[in-house]
Design a protein around this motif. Structure first.
Motif, PDB file in Angstrom:
ATOM      1  N   ILE A 205       0.861  -1.185   0.000  1.00  0.00           N
ATOM      2  CA  ILE A 205       0.000   0.000   0.000  1.00  0.00           C
ATOM      3  C   ILE A 205       0.897   1.234   0.000  1.00  0.00           C
ATOM      4  N   HIS A 206       0.535   2.237  -0.772  1.00  0.00           N
ATOM      5  CA  HIS A 206       1.258   3.506  -0.752  1.00  0.00           C
ATOM      6  C   HIS A 206       0.245   4.652  -0.755  1.00  0.00           C
ATOM      7  N   TYR A 207       0.701   5.834  -0.398  1.00  0.00           N
ATOM      8  CA  TYR A 207      -0.210   6.974  -0.321  1.00  0.00           C
ATOM      9  C   TYR A 207      -0.566   7.509  -1.708  1.00  0.00           C
ATOM     10  N   SER A 208       0.426   7.600  -2.591  1.00  0.00           N
ATOM     11  CA  SER A 208       0.197   8.166  -3.914  1.00  0.00           C
ATOM     12  C   SER A 208       1.357   7.783  -4.820  1.00  0.00           C
ATOM     13  N   ASN A 209       1.111   7.828  -6.140  1.00  0.00           N
ATOM     14  CA  ASN A 209       2.171   7.456  -7.081  1.00  0.00           C
ATOM     15  C   ASN A 209       2.288   8.497  -8.183  1.00  0.00           C
ATOM     16  N   THR A 210       2.961   8.154  -9.264  1.00  0.00           N
ATOM     17  CA  THR A 210       3.206   9.103 -10.349  1.00  0.00           C
ATOM     18  C   THR A 210       2.294   8.856 -11.546  1.00  0.00           C
ATOM     19  N   GLY A 211       1.115   8.303 -11.286  1.00  0.00           N
ATOM     20  CA  GLY A 211       0.149   8.047 -12.350  1.00  0.00           C
ATOM     21  C   GLY A 211      -0.001   6.596 -12.726  1.00  0.00           C
ATOM     22  N   LYS A 212       0.794   5.728 -12.112  1.00  0.00           N
ATOM     23  CA  LYS A 212       0.676   4.295 -12.349  1.00  0.00           C
ATOM     24  C   LYS A 212       1.331   3.541 -11.204  1.00  0.00           C
ATOM     25  N   THR A 213       0.912   2.295 -11.026  1.00  0.00           N
ATOM     26  CA  THR A 213       1.572   1.419 -10.064  1.00  0.00           C
ATOM     27  C   THR A 213       2.551   0.524 -10.818  1.00  0.00           C
ATOM     28  N   ARG A 217       8.648  -8.481 -10.355  1.00  0.00           N
ATOM     29  CA  ARG A 217       8.760  -9.909 -10.699  1.00  0.00           C
ATOM     30  C   ARG A 217       8.883 -10.802  -9.466  1.00  0.00           C
ATOM     31  N   ASP A 218       9.276 -10.236  -8.329  1.00  0.00           N
ATOM     32  CA  ASP A 218       9.384 -11.042  -7.112  1.00  0.00           C
ATOM     33  C   ASP A 218       8.026 -11.307  -6.470  1.00  0.00           C
ATOM     34  N   TYR A 219       7.028 -10.510  -6.835  1.00  0.00           N
ATOM     35  CA  TYR A 219       5.669 -10.675  -6.301  1.00  0.00           C
ATOM     36  C   TYR A 219       4.708 -10.615  -7.488  1.00  0.00           C
ATOM     37  N   GLU A 220       4.355 -11.772  -8.018  1.00  0.00           N
ATOM     38  CA  GLU A 220       3.627 -11.826  -9.279  1.00  0.00           C
ATOM     39  C   GLU A 220       2.239 -11.220  -9.202  1.00  0.00           C
ATOM     40  N   TYR A 221       1.714 -11.047  -7.992  1.00  0.00           N
ATOM     41  CA  TYR A 221       0.376 -10.456  -7.867  1.00  0.00           C
ATOM     42  C   TYR A 221       0.413  -8.939  -7.947  1.00  0.00           C
ATOM     43  N   LEU A 222       1.615  -8.339  -8.012  1.00  0.00           N
ATOM     44  CA  LEU A 222       1.720  -6.898  -8.189  1.00  0.00           C
ATOM     45  C   LEU A 222       1.655  -6.567  -9.674  1.00  0.00           C
ATOM     46  N   SER A 223       0.563  -5.953 -10.091  1.00  0.00           N
ATOM     47  CA  SER A 223       0.375  -5.599 -11.490  1.00  0.00           C
ATOM     48  C   SER A 223       0.569  -4.103 -11.670  1.00  0.00           C
ATOM     49  N   GLY A 224       1.174  -3.714 -12.769  1.00  0.00           N
ATOM     50  CA  GLY A 224       1.278  -2.299 -13.070  1.00  0.00           C
ATOM     51  C   GLY A 224      -0.022  -1.814 -13.696  1.00  0.00           C
ATOM     52  N   VAL A 225      -0.767  -0.961 -13.011  1.00  0.00           N
ATOM     53  CA  VAL A 225      -2.028  -0.434 -13.544  1.00  0.00           C
ATOM     54  C   VAL A 225      -1.981   1.090 -13.524  1.00  0.00           C
ATOM     55  N   LYS A 226      -2.740   1.699 -14.407  1.00  0.00           N
ATOM     56  CA  LYS A 226      -2.813   3.157 -14.424  1.00  0.00           C
ATOM     57  C   LYS A 226      -3.553   3.651 -13.185  1.00  0.00           C
ATOM     58  N   SER A 227      -3.085   4.756 -12.642  1.00  0.00           N
ATOM     59  CA  SER A 227      -3.738   5.392 -11.496  1.00  0.00           C
ATOM     60  C   SER A 227      -3.629   6.907 -11.692  1.00  0.00           C
ATOM     61  N   LEU A 228      -4.277   7.373 -12.750  1.00  0.00           N
ATOM     62  CA  LEU A 228      -4.104   8.758 -13.178  1.00  0.00           C
ATOM     63  C   LEU A 228      -4.638   9.762 -12.170  1.00  0.00           C
ATOM     64  N   TRP A 229      -5.534   9.326 -11.280  1.00  0.00           N
ATOM     65  CA  TRP A 229      -6.022  10.215 -10.231  1.00  0.00           C
ATOM     66  C   TRP A 229      -4.857  10.777  -9.408  1.00  0.00           C
ATOM     67  N   ILE A 339     -10.036  -3.447  -4.750  1.00  0.00           N
ATOM     68  CA  ILE A 339      -9.014  -4.495  -4.653  1.00  0.00           C
ATOM     69  C   ILE A 339      -8.718  -5.081  -6.022  1.00  0.00           C
ATOM     70  N   LYS A 340      -9.775  -5.405  -6.787  1.00  0.00           N
ATOM     71  CA  LYS A 340      -9.575  -6.046  -8.083  1.00  0.00           C
ATOM     72  C   LYS A 340      -8.963  -5.085  -9.108  1.00  0.00           C
ATOM     73  N   TYR A 341      -9.142  -3.777  -8.909  1.00  0.00           N
ATOM     74  CA  TYR A 341      -8.507  -2.831  -9.822  1.00  0.00           C
ATOM     75  C   TYR A 341      -6.997  -2.816  -9.605  1.00  0.00           C
ATOM     76  N   TYR A 342      -6.575  -2.711  -8.360  1.00  0.00           N
ATOM     77  CA  TYR A 342      -5.141  -2.607  -8.079  1.00  0.00           C
ATOM     78  C   TYR A 342      -4.452  -3.973  -7.995  1.00  0.00           C
ATOM     79  N   PHE A 343      -5.225  -5.033  -7.735  1.00  0.00           N
ATOM     80  CA  PHE A 343      -4.671  -6.396  -7.672  1.00  0.00           C
ATOM     81  C   PHE A 343      -5.526  -7.318  -8.535  1.00  0.00           C
ATOM     82  N   PRO A 344      -5.504  -7.151  -9.857  1.00  0.00           N
ATOM     83  CA  PRO A 344      -6.397  -7.937 -10.716  1.00  0.00           C
ATOM     84  C   PRO A 344      -6.147  -9.444 -10.684  1.00  0.00           C
TER      85      PRO A 344
END
Length: 356
Positions: A205-213, A217-229, A339-344
């Protein structure tokens, strides 16, 4: 999003038709870069936000007169998987063992642990659905650590714990209302947790990012998704200025206007892994912690009388963005959508007590 909609009966059931045009750049972006879960989520939000009286389970996306995709928008399209176990995993019955800094041990019910962790690792003003989402993540962490180590360190990289009573002095006026909100989030998600490949996941979990997560590769459930908000987040840019003598005192080295700053290594996120100041080498994490930076996505400006450090985002950019999740909640998403948006790739599971 959609310029027109229509509800038609195909002889068996009502179907919602949603019309887009590829003349609009947003339509191309939506269709080419969104998966079915994301499209279904956006469709449900469109129905809700426009007060469309549609209770069916199917939607067709129509682009320039051609049906290009069929979406399952039923509430059951993403069911919670029920797992039976002989142990009782509820908020009141599951016990958490905490190891404090002096190695002393305390034991408390899961509910009390979650109250303290949520209070310590979130921010005031989060929507109840965001609190539910991160509550599930921290409950998962408790299950993971108790299964693996039989205890949880009070201070760790994922979920720092302070007792909820600590916040009576910190929140004062807001304490009762915030306590009630946290309590509701814990109650409404009782026994829910997350898995990937039948294993507990860690609560990134993080507070905010630069427009994407970011993918890892060490944690396959971490997906890079857009977070333009997050581009509109107050945490997007943080600027700190340091006089040379102040920076020298913090870093315990001699720094002046002639000092040489060099970025030696960055990772795939553009986060600094290693840098040097003259002959002194710092890891990115060490540098961030010493200066209290919000992330290691940084630029350094050297002036005659000071050093300016500009950081982007707040946190490591992995997993769930609190700011982005809150914007999703404002647009009608519930905890499972978030949850499904950030961890599809993860599954939402629920333990129930197995009766003998």
């Amino acid at each position: 999003m959609f310029y027109k909609y229509d509800i038609k009966n195909n002889g068996i059931e009502d179907v919602l038709y949603l019309y887009l045009s590829l003349n609009y750049e947003f339509s191309r972006e939506l269709v080419l870069n969104s998966n079915d879960d994301d499209l279904a989520r956006r469709t449900k939000n469109f129905i809700r936000n426009n007060n469309i009286n549609y209770k069916g389970k199917k939607a067709y996306l129509v682009i320039d007169g051609i049906v290009v995709k069929t979406l399952d928008i039923s509430e059951e399209s993403n069911p919670i998987e029920i797992l039976k176990d002989s142990l009782y995993y509820s908020n009141e019955h599951f016990l958490v063992t905490l190891k404090q800094n002096d190695n002393s041990i305390i034991e408390l019910p899961l509910k009390e642990y979650l109250l303290g962790v949520l209070a310590t690792n979130s921010v005031l003003g989060l929507d109840i659905e965001v609190l539910k989402a991160i509550c599930i993540m921290y409950r998962t962490y408790a299950f993971y650590k108790m299964a693996k180590d039989k205890y949880i360190d009070v201070y760790n990289d994922f979920a720092v714990y302070k007792p909820i009573s600590y916040y009576k002095l910190v929140w004062t006026i807001d304490y009762d209302d915030t306590y009630s909100l946290l309590e509701d989030a814990i109650k409404d998600t009782d026994c829910l947790f997350l898995t990937y490949d039948n294993k507990y996941i860690l609560p990134f979990i993080h507070y905010s990012n630069t427009g994407k997560t970011f993918f890892n590769r060490d944690y396959e459930y971490l997906s890079g998704v857009k977070s333009l908000w997050d581009l509109a987040s107050p945490y997007y840019i943080d600027i700190k200025e340091y006089k040379y003598n102040v920076l020298s005192n913090i870093l315990k080295i001699n720094i002046n206007s002639n000092s040489k700053f060099n970025i030696l290594d960055v990772d795939s996120r553009d986060y600094v892994k290693k840098l040097s100041i003259d002959d002194n080498i710092f890891s990115g994490e060490e540098f961030k912690n010493l200066l209290g930076l919000k992330s290691m996505n940084i630029n350094i400006i050297i002036n005659n009388d000071n050093v300016v450090i500009i950081s982007k985002g707040y946190g490591n950019g992995y997993g769930l963005s609190l700011y982005g999740a809150n914007e999703l909640a404002k647009n009608g998403c519930n905890f499972s959508n978030i949850i499904k948006y950030y961890f599809p790739k993860v599954k939402i599971n629920k333990y129930i007590k197995e009766l003998s």
